[in-house]
Design a protein around this motif. Structure first.
Motif, PDB file in Angstrom:
ATOM      1  N   ILE A  75     -39.845 -28.433  -3.958  1.00  0.00           N
ATOM      2  CA  ILE A  75     -39.415 -29.598  -4.735  1.00  0.00           C
ATOM      3  C   ILE A  75     -39.199 -30.786  -3.801  1.00  0.00           C
ATOM      4  O   ILE A  75     -39.684 -31.893  -4.061  1.00  0.00           O
ATOM      5  N   ALA A  76     -38.472 -30.565  -2.723  1.00  0.00           N
ATOM      6  CA  ALA A  76     -38.177 -31.656  -1.785  1.00  0.00           C
ATOM      7  C   ALA A  76     -39.449 -32.201  -1.143  1.00  0.00           C
ATOM      8  O   ALA A  76     -39.642 -33.423  -1.047  1.00  0.00           O
ATOM      9  N   VAL A  77     -40.326 -31.311  -0.711  1.00  0.00           N
ATOM     10  CA  VAL A  77     -41.570 -31.740  -0.064  1.00  0.00           C
ATOM     11  C   VAL A  77     -42.470 -32.459  -1.066  1.00  0.00           C
ATOM     12  O   VAL A  77     -43.015 -33.534  -0.776  1.00  0.00           O
ATOM     13  N   HIS A  78     -42.628 -31.879  -2.246  1.00  0.00           N
ATOM     14  CA  HIS A  78     -43.499 -32.478  -3.265  1.00  0.00           C
ATOM     15  C   HIS A  78     -42.999 -33.874  -3.634  1.00  0.00           C
ATOM     16  O   HIS A  78     -43.789 -34.821  -3.715  1.00  0.00           O
ATOM     17  N   TYR A  79     -41.703 -33.991  -3.825  1.00  0.00           N
ATOM     18  CA  TYR A  79     -41.117 -35.289  -4.169  1.00  0.00           C
ATOM     19  C   TYR A  79     -41.469 -36.349  -3.126  1.00  0.00           C
ATOM     20  O   TYR A  79     -41.897 -37.453  -3.464  1.00  0.00           O
ATOM     21  N   HIS A  80     -41.285 -36.011  -1.865  1.00  0.00           N
ATOM     22  CA  HIS A  80     -41.501 -36.998  -0.807  1.00  0.00           C
ATOM     23  C   HIS A  80     -42.978 -37.322  -0.584  1.00  0.00           C
ATOM     24  O   HIS A  80     -43.315 -38.458  -0.245  1.00  0.00           O
ATOM     25  N   ILE A  81     -43.853 -36.350  -0.769  1.00  0.00           N
ATOM     26  CA  ILE A  81     -45.292 -36.633  -0.688  1.00  0.00           C
ATOM     27  C   ILE A  81     -45.678 -37.633  -1.763  1.00  0.00           C
ATOM     28  O   ILE A  81     -46.343 -38.644  -1.499  1.00  0.00           O
ATOM     29  N   ASP A  82     -45.260 -37.361  -2.993  1.00  0.00           N
ATOM     30  CA  ASP A  82     -45.605 -38.244  -4.108  1.00  0.00           C
ATOM     31  C   ASP A  82     -44.980 -39.627  -3.949  1.00  0.00           C
ATOM     32  O   ASP A  82     -45.618 -40.649  -4.226  1.00  0.00           O
ATOM     33  N   TRP A  83     -43.722 -39.659  -3.542  1.00  0.00           N
ATOM     34  CA  TRP A  83     -43.038 -40.937  -3.355  1.00  0.00           C
ATOM     35  C   TRP A  83     -43.746 -41.783  -2.302  1.00  0.00           C
ATOM     36  O   TRP A  83     -43.980 -42.976  -2.512  1.00  0.00           O
ATOM     37  N   ALA A  84     -44.102 -41.165  -1.183  1.00  0.00           N
ATOM     38  CA  ALA A  84     -44.765 -41.910  -0.103  1.00  0.00           C
ATOM     39  C   ALA A  84     -46.106 -42.476  -0.567  1.00  0.00           C
ATOM     40  O   ALA A  84     -46.441 -43.633  -0.282  1.00  0.00           O
ATOM     41  N   LYS A  85     -46.883 -41.666  -1.294  1.00  0.00           N
ATOM     42  CA  LYS A  85     -48.174 -42.151  -1.782  1.00  0.00           C
ATOM     43  C   LYS A  85     -47.987 -43.277  -2.796  1.00  0.00           C
ATOM     44  O   LYS A  85     -48.625 -44.327  -2.698  1.00  0.00           O
ATOM     45  N   ALA A  86     -47.101 -43.089  -3.750  1.00  0.00           N
ATOM     46  CA  ALA A  86     -46.886 -44.101  -4.786  1.00  0.00           C
ATOM     47  C   ALA A  86     -46.354 -45.399  -4.177  1.00  0.00           C
ATOM     48  O   ALA A  86     -46.770 -46.493  -4.575  1.00  0.00           O
ATOM     49  N   ARG A  87     -45.482 -45.278  -3.212  1.00  0.00           N
ATOM     50  CA  ARG A  87     -44.918 -46.475  -2.568  1.00  0.00           C
ATOM     51  C   ARG A  87     -46.000 -47.233  -1.809  1.00  0.00           C
ATOM     52  O   ARG A  87     -46.094 -48.448  -1.887  1.00  0.00           O
ATOM     53  N   ARG A  88     -46.834 -46.518  -1.081  1.00  0.00           N
ATOM     54  CA  ARG A  88     -47.897 -47.159  -0.304  1.00  0.00           C
ATOM     55  C   ARG A  88     -48.899 -47.853  -1.225  1.00  0.00           C
ATOM     56  O   ARG A  88     -49.301 -48.985  -0.988  1.00  0.00           O
ATOM     57  N   VAL A  89     -49.287 -47.167  -2.291  1.00  0.00           N
ATOM     58  CA  VAL A  89     -50.224 -47.748  -3.254  1.00  0.00           C
ATOM     59  C   VAL A  89     -49.621 -49.015  -3.860  1.00  0.00           C
ATOM     60  O   VAL A  89     -50.305 -50.038  -3.987  1.00  0.00           O
ATOM     61  N   ALA A  90     -48.339 -48.973  -4.215  1.00  0.00           N
ATOM     62  CA  ALA A  90     -47.679 -50.147  -4.794  1.00  0.00           C
ATOM     63  C   ALA A  90     -47.551 -51.279  -3.775  1.00  0.00           C
ATOM     64  O   ALA A  90     -47.792 -52.444  -4.108  1.00  0.00           O
TER      65      ALA A  90
END
Length: 128
Positions: A75-90
């Motif tokens: 959960i922790a790893v998945h959350y941070h992978i997704d957050w990092a990608k979404a933040r970079r794209v934004a």
């Protein structure tokens, strides 16, 4: 878990789980807000992944405490992978028509797959 069949089954189940969690069970609300750190949508999304992983881990005769710990770690790893990608794209204002979007999506998906390989390594080392 020592046979090639067990290893293939483990990875196959995680592929199916990933497809369900990342594509079938992801809503617009989740996709829209994952780049906002701490937003409930990203936590819910990562929690879905952990909840789907737990029965797979238990299937492979993992002790309940270890399976739960690994699901929480995912959960922790998945959350941070997704957050990092979404933040970079934004941050870059990247859309689906920009090749960078697909590069970031591919990196995101590869990171998730490497997470499953790490889970397999823990499961296999426990069985050895």
């Amino acid at each position: 878990m020592t046979s090639i069949f067990d290893i293939c089954l483990f990875l196959t189940l995680f592929q199916i789980k990933h497809y369900l969690g990342d594509f079938q069970l992801q809503t617009g609300w989740i996709a829209k807000n994952k780049g906002r750190y701490g937003h409930p949508s990203g936590i819910v999304h990562a929690g879905v992944h952990g909840a789907l992983s737990l029965p797979i881990l238990l299937w492979f005769a993992m002790p309940w405490e270890l399976a739960l710990g690994l699901a929480l770690a995912e959960i922790a790893v998945h959350y941070h992978i997704d957050w990092a990608k979404a933040r970079r794209v934004a941050q870059e204002g990247v859309t689906e028509t920009d090749p960078r979007f697909w590069h970031y999506l591919g990196l995101d998906q590869a990171a998730h797959q490497l997470t499953y390989i790490a889970l397999l390594a823990v499961a296999a080392s426990r069985a050895a």
